[in-house]
Scaffold this motif. Structure first.
Motif, short mmCIF file in Angstrom:
data_model
loop_
_atom_site.label_atom_id
_atom_site.label_comp_id
_atom_site.label_asym_id
_atom_site.label_seq_id
_atom_site.Cartn_x
_atom_site.Cartn_y
_atom_site.Cartn_z
N UNK A 127 0.83 -1.21 0.00
CA UNK A 127 0.00 0.00 0.00
C UNK A 127 0.85 1.26 0.00
N UNK A 128 1.93 1.26 0.78
CA UNK A 128 2.80 2.44 0.84
C UNK A 128 3.54 2.65 -0.48
N UNK A 129 3.96 1.56 -1.10
CA UNK A 129 4.65 1.66 -2.38
C UNK A 129 3.73 2.24 -3.45
N UNK A 130 2.47 1.84 -3.44
CA UNK A 130 1.52 2.37 -4.41
C UNK A 130 1.38 3.88 -4.27
N UNK B 209 20.55 -5.49 0.70
CA UNK B 209 19.96 -6.52 -0.15
C UNK B 209 18.53 -6.84 0.29
N UNK B 210 18.27 -6.77 1.61
CA UNK B 210 16.92 -7.04 2.10
C UNK B 210 15.97 -5.92 1.70
N UNK B 211 16.44 -4.68 1.75
CA UNK B 211 15.59 -3.56 1.32
C UNK B 211 15.27 -3.67 -0.16
N UNK B 212 16.28 -4.05 -0.94
CA UNK B 212 16.04 -4.23 -2.37
C UNK B 212 15.04 -5.34 -2.64
N UNK C 143 11.46 -4.03 -2.23
CA UNK C 143 11.03 -3.24 -3.38
C UNK C 143 10.79 -4.13 -4.60
N UNK C 144 11.60 -5.18 -4.74
CA UNK C 144 11.40 -6.10 -5.85
C UNK C 144 10.07 -6.84 -5.71
N UNK C 145 9.71 -7.19 -4.49
CA UNK C 145 8.42 -7.85 -4.27
C UNK C 145 7.27 -6.91 -4.61
N UNK C 146 7.41 -5.65 -4.27
CA UNK C 146 6.37 -4.68 -4.63
C UNK C 146 6.26 -4.54 -6.14
N UNK C 147 7.41 -4.49 -6.80
CA UNK C 147 7.40 -4.38 -8.26
C UNK C 147 6.74 -5.61 -8.89
N UNK C 148 7.04 -6.79 -8.34
CA UNK C 148 6.45 -8.02 -8.85
C UNK C 148 4.93 -8.00 -8.68
N UNK C 149 4.46 -7.57 -7.50
CA UNK C 149 3.02 -7.52 -7.25
C UNK C 149 2.33 -6.55 -8.20
N UNK D 44 16.32 6.16 -9.66
CA UNK D 44 16.20 6.19 -8.21
C UNK D 44 14.97 6.93 -7.72
N UNK D 45 13.79 6.83 -8.41
CA UNK D 45 12.63 7.54 -7.91
C UNK D 45 12.16 7.03 -6.57
N UNK D 46 12.34 5.73 -6.29
CA UNK D 46 11.91 5.19 -5.01
C UNK D 46 12.88 5.61 -3.92
N UNK D 47 14.17 5.50 -4.22
CA UNK D 47 15.16 5.84 -3.21
C UNK D 47 15.09 7.31 -2.82
N UNK D 48 14.70 8.16 -3.72
CA UNK D 48 14.66 9.58 -3.42
C UNK D 48 13.39 10.01 -2.74
N UNK D 49 12.52 9.08 -2.42
CA UNK D 49 11.35 9.45 -1.65
C UNK D 49 10.07 9.17 -2.36
#
Length: 376
Positions: free
Chosen positions: A56-59, A73-76, A79-85, A358-363
């Motif tokens: 929900x937060x990623x959306x 690597x865990x943070x990545x 984000x990869x799981x969110x991208x997959x979903x 880096x749009x996600x990393x930048x906030x």
């Protein structure tokens, strides 16, 4: 006998859900939430389990504040799981040219099943043949959503895909798998009923809690938007209602003070809000960290007594037609298109991040608009 029982349960559950959604004012909001839950469920079965809060937060396009002990690597991975979903969401809702070709090929596989078979059995057999041929799951899942409508099982594109039948521990033997697929559909339909009635009651109670406000107030539309989406940022609310972010924050804080909304508090800025009592917030909300003015620097914290886990109440019965006619649904209907755009925007941002941006990393997509407007 087992197959016949599973078939009857699935057919009855889908029929009840279809009847409940027919002409329901929250139908589009239900589809929005149901799709997010469906892709989370499918991603989990495919080995990409993502927490509902993270999705929900990623959306919303906001940077996740994760536990500090997590490695890069865990943070990545999160984000990869969110991208997959969200890629699964893309297959279901808005497939691109290549994906559409695969979905149509999967539809042809379903259409090849004997016409004498019940639609649910035909879908199960077609799905099984598709998997055995080594084809990808997302295309067939999207094809099944269309198949339910073509065979008139559902009037709306409700994402019932029987995802649980593809768990690793599930036997693939035909006599075991077909009933498992049907039982998974029945559970998804039952969960859909619970979601619809939970949304309905939460929205109704929230609207009743703001009764008496002037007609030009933006509070009522804000409640409608909270009913439609798992979490909502001030920026999204401001864009939809055409107001400033500061005004949106004031509205959301008012709803929190009235115990109509809750704040999702994994951040001190770029805050997220949700309607009280609606998932995924029920399991993940905790009070935000705020400095305690009564505690001097260096003074140890007072021990916090652990609270007993709150057991979710059973779903309430649906509203009556008279209760549903009490409110205006115009703003809710107008907001759904924008919420769909928010999902597409989040998917593009995660795609750019995966490609080296880096749009996600930048906030996040919208963080820049809120960064200067919100101060806690």
């Amino acid at each position: 006998m087992v197959l016949a029982s599973a078939l009857a349960d699935a057919a009855a559950g889908i029929a009840r859900l279809d009847q409940a959604l027919a002409g329901h004012p929250l139908a589009q909001a239900f589809l929005y939430r149901a799709r997010l839950e469906a892709v989370r469920r499918m991603a989990a079965v495919d080995g990409q389990l993502i927490d509902p809060w993270h999705l929900a937060a990623t959306i919303e396009g906001l940077r996740l504040r994760m536990d500090p002990y997590l490695r890069i690597i865990d943070r990545g991975e999160i984000l990869e799981k969110a991208r997959f979903a969200l890629t699964l969401h893309h297959w279901l809702v808005d497939p691109d040219f290549d994906q559409e070709g695969e979905v149509q090929r999967a539809e042809a596989m379903l259409a090849m099943q004997p016409a004498s078979l019940p639609p649910l059995i035909a879908a199960a057999q077609g799905f099984r043949e598709w998997i055995e041929a080594g084809d990808a799951r997302p295309a067939m899942r999207a094809a099944m959503v269309r198949f339910w409508r073509k065979r008139q099982l559902l009037r709306l594109p409700v994402p019932l895909t029987g995802a649980a039948s593809l768990r690793s521990e599930q036997s693939w033997a035909r006599d075991d798998w077909l009933p498992a697929f049907l039982r998974a559909l029945a559970r998804e339909a039952a969960d859909g009923m619970d979601l619809l009635y939970t949304m309905e009651r939460a929205w109704f109670e929230a609207r009743r809690g703001i009764a008496g406000r002037r007609k030009d107030s933006h509070v009522a539309p804000a409640v409608d938007l909270l009913a439609a989406t798992p979490v909502l940022s001030a920026t999204t609310l401001a864009r939809i209602l055409g107001i400033t972010v500061k005004s949106a924050i004031r509205i959301l804080d008012t709803l929190v003070a009235a115990e109509i909304a809750v704040e999702v508090t994994h951040r001190s800025k770029r805050r997220l809000f949700g309607l009280k009592g609606l998932a995924p917030l029920r399991e993940v909300v905790r009070p935000p960290y705020r400095p305690d003015p009564s505690r001097g620097r260096g003074r140890p914290r007072q021990p916090i007594e652990e609270e007993e886990a709150e057991v979710a109440p059973p779903p309430l019965p649906p509203l009556t037609p008279i209760e549903r006619t009490e409110f205006d649904y115009t703003v809710l209907e107008e907001a759904m298109a924008h919420l769909g755009a928010v999902v597409r925007q989040a998917r593009r941002a995660l795609g750019m991040a995966a490609d080296g941006g880096n749009p996600v990393e930048s906030g996040g997509v919208e963080a820049g608009l809120e960064r200067d407007a919100i101060n806690d």
